[in-house]
Design a protein around this motif. Structure first.
Motif, short mmCIF file in Angstrom:
data_model
loop_
_atom_site.label_atom_id
_atom_site.label_comp_id
_atom_site.label_asym_id
_atom_site.label_seq_id
_atom_site.Cartn_x
_atom_site.Cartn_y
_atom_site.Cartn_z
N UNK A 45 0.83 -1.19 0.00
CA UNK A 45 0.00 0.00 0.00
C UNK A 45 0.87 1.24 0.00
N UNK A 46 0.31 2.38 -0.40
CA UNK A 46 1.07 3.64 -0.42
C UNK A 46 1.30 4.17 0.98
N UNK A 47 2.11 5.22 1.09
CA UNK A 47 2.28 5.90 2.36
C UNK A 47 0.92 6.34 2.89
N UNK A 48 0.68 6.09 4.18
CA UNK A 48 -0.59 6.46 4.77
C UNK A 48 -1.67 5.42 4.62
N UNK A 101 9.33 -8.33 -6.38
CA UNK A 101 9.92 -9.27 -5.45
C UNK A 101 8.89 -9.76 -4.44
N UNK A 102 7.96 -8.90 -4.04
CA UNK A 102 6.82 -9.32 -3.23
C UNK A 102 6.09 -10.45 -3.93
N UNK A 103 5.88 -10.25 -5.23
CA UNK A 103 5.16 -11.23 -6.04
C UNK A 103 5.87 -12.58 -6.04
N UNK A 104 7.19 -12.57 -6.07
CA UNK A 104 7.96 -13.81 -6.13
C UNK A 104 7.94 -14.59 -4.83
N UNK A 105 7.99 -13.89 -3.69
CA UNK A 105 8.25 -14.58 -2.43
C UNK A 105 7.02 -14.76 -1.57
N UNK A 106 5.90 -14.08 -1.86
CA UNK A 106 4.77 -14.06 -0.94
C UNK A 106 3.86 -15.26 -1.11
N UNK A 107 3.45 -15.84 0.02
CA UNK A 107 2.37 -16.82 0.02
C UNK A 107 1.02 -16.12 0.03
N UNK A 108 0.98 -14.91 0.60
CA UNK A 108 -0.26 -14.15 0.71
C UNK A 108 0.08 -12.66 0.61
N UNK A 109 -0.82 -11.91 0.01
CA UNK A 109 -0.66 -10.46 -0.10
C UNK A 109 -1.86 -9.80 0.55
N UNK A 110 -1.61 -8.77 1.37
CA UNK A 110 -2.67 -7.95 1.95
C UNK A 110 -2.49 -6.54 1.40
N UNK A 111 -3.49 -6.08 0.65
CA UNK A 111 -3.41 -4.77 0.00
C UNK A 111 -4.24 -3.78 0.81
N UNK A 112 -3.59 -2.67 1.21
CA UNK A 112 -4.25 -1.66 2.05
C UNK A 112 -4.36 -0.33 1.33
N UNK A 113 -5.43 0.39 1.68
CA UNK A 113 -5.62 1.74 1.16
C UNK A 113 -6.42 2.54 2.17
N UNK A 114 -5.88 3.70 2.55
CA UNK A 114 -6.58 4.61 3.45
C UNK A 114 -7.07 3.95 4.73
N UNK A 115 -6.26 3.04 5.27
CA UNK A 115 -6.59 2.42 6.54
C UNK A 115 -7.47 1.20 6.46
N UNK A 116 -7.82 0.77 5.27
CA UNK A 116 -8.69 -0.40 5.10
C UNK A 116 -7.95 -1.48 4.32
N UNK A 147 -1.37 7.24 -5.33
CA UNK A 147 -0.70 7.21 -4.04
C UNK A 147 0.73 6.74 -4.09
N UNK A 148 1.21 6.29 -5.24
CA UNK A 148 2.55 5.75 -5.30
C UNK A 148 2.59 4.34 -4.75
N UNK A 149 3.78 3.78 -4.62
CA UNK A 149 3.91 2.40 -4.17
C UNK A 149 4.94 2.24 -3.07
N UNK A 150 5.09 3.25 -2.26
CA UNK A 150 6.08 3.13 -1.19
C UNK A 150 5.42 2.79 0.11
#
Length: 314
Positions: A37-40, A196-211, A311-314
């Motif tokens: 998720x982006x900053x914030x 690299x997240x894509x290569x190594x992750x078993x699961x991804x949690x994507x966040x935006x604006x606190x959700x 929001x960027x990707x940092x």
């Protein structure tokens, strides 16, 4: 079951009137889970909640059945690796880890054994007695990992552990994560290096604006995104034949023939129907097909679909 998971149950965290995260219900099992998720977006708040550095405003956080209020048991379960380098001046890597184990209450003999075990785990024995101030970025990341695992936790929370590393150092650190995952660690990573997240992750949690806006393995998340067409790339000898047939279908949104005339990109809202149709077209016209592949079934594309690029990707 919950005793073997990291559980967020209706968790909200507010900083005064500022939202950190809101109504998070999430379970994380063993293996590598990446927070994206982006900053914030709430990544750092989520990590601070699962390490006991913050307590929720509402809801409960349990790490393998233990809440942060059960401090001694909780902190033996969790190891944390911050993205920031903040080491006491003058200490060697060995001194740093040995002193931390003393804080955990280990005897001198046990602290000595566990210090070298952690140092060996991250391949830092040769540099262990050197001052941390003289370490390279990759060495500092590895000694921070040793510090996080020295008390033998089951959960590792790693904030931007790949940040600033050169390709060789990143490969070494990723190999360590994979070793930890093979040993049934619970590894939670925050990272903006999405491929690299894509290569190594078993699961991804994507966040935006606190959700939490999506979670699961990346293919599963992508298959649930019915509002966004999937892009499929076909490399073949007669792309115009495929293009003329598939463009008549209601589920096909867009067709683009590649500039070299040897392939096409199809956007479809129903991948299963498209693949069935493609098989028929290939057989009926005896086409020569070199490759067929989803063009956007990765964490970066899913992230862009769900979050947008603002929001960027940092």
């Amino acid at each position: 079951m919950s005793a073997q998971q990291i559980i967020f149950d209706g968790v909200s965290k507010f900083y005064g009137e500022v939202l950190g995260v809101n109504r998070i219900s999430l379970s994380i099992g063993p293996g590598i889970t990446s927070l994206v998720g982006p900053n914030g977006s709430g990544k750092t708040t989520l990590m601070n909640l699962m390490t006991g550095l913050l307590w929720p405003t509402k809801g409960t956080v349990r790490v393998l059945g233990v809440e942060a209020s059960q401090a001694e048991e909780f902190y033996r379960l969790v190891g944390y690796c911050s993205q920031f380098d903040a080491f006491p001046k003058g200490l060697s890597g060995y001194d740093l880890i040995h002193s931390m184990l003393g804080v955990h209450g280990y005897s001198a003999a046990d602290a000595e054994e566990l210090t070298w075990k952690a140092i060996d785990r991250v391949n830092m024995r040769d540099a262990a007695k050197r001052r941390v101030a003289g370490y390279s970025k990759g060495m500092r990341q590895r000694i921070k990992l040793a510090l996080a695992i020295c008390h033998q936790p089951r959960v590792l929370v790693l904030d931007e552990p790949l940040n600033g590393l050169d390709p060789m150092a990143r490969a070494e650190v990723i190999a360590l994560f994979e070793q930890f995952a093979a040993d049934s660690f619970y590894i939670i990573i925050s990272s903006h290096i999405l491929h690299e997240v894509d290569m190594i992750s078993d699961k991804v949690v994507i966040l935006s604006n606190g959700y939490v806006v999506a979670e699961g393995d990346i293919q599963g998340v992508r298959s649930e995104m019915e509002d966004h067409p999937m892009q499929i790339f076909i490399r073949c000898d007669q792309p115009s034949v495929i293009a003329s047939r598939v463009f008549q279908q209601d589920h096909v949104v867009e067709v683009k023939i590649h500039q070299d005339g040897q392939g096409l990109l199809v956007s479809t809202r129903n991948a299963d129907q498209f693949y069935l149709l493609l098989n028929r077209i290939v057989l009926e016209n005896q086409l020569s097909v070199e490759a067929i592949a989803p063009a956007d079934e990765n964490v970066h594309s899913v992230y862009q679909y769900l979050i947008g690029s603002n929001g960027g990707t940092t």
